[in-house]
Design a protein around this motif. Sequence first.
Motif, mmCIF file in Angstrom:
data_model
loop_
_atom_site.group_PDB
_atom_site.id
_atom_site.type_symbol
_atom_site.label_atom_id
_atom_site.label_comp_id
_atom_site.label_asym_id
_atom_site.label_seq_id
_atom_site.Cartn_x
_atom_site.Cartn_y
_atom_site.Cartn_z
ATOM 1 N N ARG A 408 0.823 -1.202 0.000
ATOM 2 C CA ARG A 408 0.000 0.000 0.000
ATOM 3 C C ARG A 408 0.862 1.259 0.000
ATOM 4 N N ALA A 409 2.009 1.192 0.653
ATOM 5 C CA ALA A 409 2.867 2.375 0.762
ATOM 6 C C ALA A 409 3.418 2.821 -0.586
ATOM 7 N N THR A 410 3.477 1.898 -1.561
ATOM 8 C CA THR A 410 4.089 2.230 -2.850
ATOM 9 C C THR A 410 3.122 2.169 -4.027
ATOM 10 N N ILE A 411 1.940 1.591 -3.829
ATOM 11 C CA ILE A 411 1.048 1.346 -4.958
ATOM 12 C C ILE A 411 0.576 2.645 -5.617
ATOM 13 N N GLN A 412 0.335 3.689 -4.811
ATOM 14 C CA GLN A 412 -0.153 4.941 -5.395
ATOM 15 C C GLN A 412 0.918 5.593 -6.265
ATOM 16 N N ALA A 413 2.175 5.531 -5.804
ATOM 17 C CA ALA A 413 3.268 6.082 -6.614
ATOM 18 C C ALA A 413 3.398 5.325 -7.929
ATOM 19 N N GLN A 414 3.221 4.005 -7.884
ATOM 20 C CA GLN A 414 3.288 3.210 -9.103
ATOM 21 C C GLN A 414 2.125 3.546 -10.034
ATOM 22 N N LEU A 415 0.938 3.731 -9.460
ATOM 23 C CA LEU A 415 -0.220 4.105 -10.269
ATOM 24 C C LEU A 415 0.000 5.447 -10.974
ATOM 25 N N ASP A 416 0.496 6.419 -10.199
ATOM 26 C CA ASP A 416 0.747 7.745 -10.779
ATOM 27 C C ASP A 416 1.747 7.654 -11.922
ATOM 28 N N LEU A 462 -3.229 -3.935 -14.840
ATOM 29 C CA LEU A 462 -2.760 -4.837 -13.794
ATOM 30 C C LEU A 462 -2.488 -4.098 -12.485
ATOM 31 N N THR A 463 -1.929 -2.885 -12.578
ATOM 32 C CA THR A 463 -1.623 -2.117 -11.367
ATOM 33 C C THR A 463 -2.892 -1.613 -10.700
ATOM 34 N N ARG A 464 -3.875 -1.209 -11.497
ATOM 35 C CA ARG A 464 -5.159 -0.805 -10.918
ATOM 36 C C ARG A 464 -5.823 -1.974 -10.196
ATOM 37 N N GLN A 465 -5.720 -3.163 -10.785
ATOM 38 C CA GLN A 465 -6.253 -4.353 -10.124
ATOM 39 C C GLN A 465 -5.490 -4.636 -8.834
ATOM 40 N N ALA A 466 -4.167 -4.497 -8.880
ATOM 41 C CA ALA A 466 -3.353 -4.726 -7.676
ATOM 42 C C ALA A 466 -3.721 -3.749 -6.572
ATOM 43 N N ASP A 467 -4.037 -2.507 -6.922
ATOM 44 C CA ASP A 467 -4.437 -1.513 -5.932
ATOM 45 C C ASP A 467 -5.731 -1.932 -5.245
ATOM 46 N N LEU A 468 -6.718 -2.355 -6.036
ATOM 47 C CA LEU A 468 -7.996 -2.784 -5.458
ATOM 48 C C LEU A 468 -7.831 -4.073 -4.657
#
Length: 492
Positions: A408-416, A462-468
Amino acid sequence: MSKLCAQAQIKVAVLRRARLLPIAWALLLTGCSTLAPEYSRTELPLANDWSTESSAQDSQQLKAQGLSSELAMQLPWQHFIKDQRLAELIELALSNNRSLRQTLADVEAARATYRIQRADLFPHLDVGLSGNRSRLSSGTTETSYQAEAGLSGYEIDLFGKNRSLSAAQMEAYLATAETAKAAHIALISEIANAWLNLAADNSALTLAQETMANAQKTLDITNKRLELGVDSRVDVASAETVYHSARSDIALYTTQVAQDSNALRLLVGEPFDQRLLPAALPNSATLVTDVPAGLSSAVLLQRPDVLAAEHSLKSAHANIGVARAAYFPSLSLTATGGVASSVFADIFSGGASTIWAIAPSITLPIFDGGANDANLAYSKAQQRKALAAYEYAIQSAFAEVADALARRATIQAQLDAEQALVAAATRSYDLSLARYQNGVDSFQTALEAQRTMYSAQQSLILTRQADLDNRITLYRVLGGGLAESNIEQAEG
């Protein structure tokens, strides 16, 4: 004085009035304590909290909202899941999933087993009414009637063996009930993840179809330019690679969508309306409520799987009491009391004589070949095993939460970053294609830009799915929805 002792005194008063005094005194001999070691919860074999930047930020957010960590973790799943389609599927699964039904049946079986064991704490009373008429050698005829109540082979629990057995079975039942709660939470997570898999594959299928359509347009342009002598057959072959790659992906994702639908049907357990299936990945804000993660690790003690391990540990403690009680004498009692008369009516009118019999027996272990020692050693070893399993359950829970928080700490940075990459790749493709159509640049540049854009769009899905998935996983590993788990508990 324990609850059991108080119950025994009440029964004595009732039985005394019924002229069954020998039976009544047996109840007062029942022991009111056990030889099991006293249980105390061990220190947590882990850190007090999760030291992550995300966790600290969530703690501040919780304080600003006036919420406690524990309250956040008791968020019912109906409030956590915001998409109505997914919520309906979860409701259906909780009612029809066959695996969950098996688990709930195990709970009922464990409860019945506990009640059977608990019944040994109390004497089993039987009543009987008999008559006898016989002719003697003297020629006279005798008639007798007898009404009696009694117990047979009742073991007086002097050293708490039966109470320990009952406590062990009760803890086993509670462990099964907590396991059912864990299965309840896991099923919600499985349904949500399967639904997201279908949504992601549908999004990937749509992307592949759009890419194939764009590749077809590019291929048509290249063929036309070949006819005009502007492009070579190499350019046409290169354009075909993207087109056929997208065709292959369409076949792959079509298969995966069908398999995802089958997996959902298995989890739900009954046919459902196709309108409940997602056509594409939803936005995170419309799917789930964000779960604050600023928690003390002590909250893990309330996770159902951890509580199940703790109840198993308590059961092992009680079994030590059973093994210790085997060293001491065992006292059993058979007793009857009632009335007898030569006239049937006198039994109920008070004209009958009182009869009674009592037959106590005591058994003292002298030599057992070391069986009692071995049983006690076995019980202690099982207790140590249960303790290790309990501590490992806590450590595993901590690791699961730590992993979810790390993601969770890194997923938003990866999404951006990936959203920016898709935007840049799309601009690059549009510009490259325009330059190619105007004869400014080669087709290979446009082709490479198209491949980059397609790959970036696939990665973003895939990253959006990983975030959810991460949000749902965090809700599960923190024991989310505990307030909704209302499996009936046994009464002491």
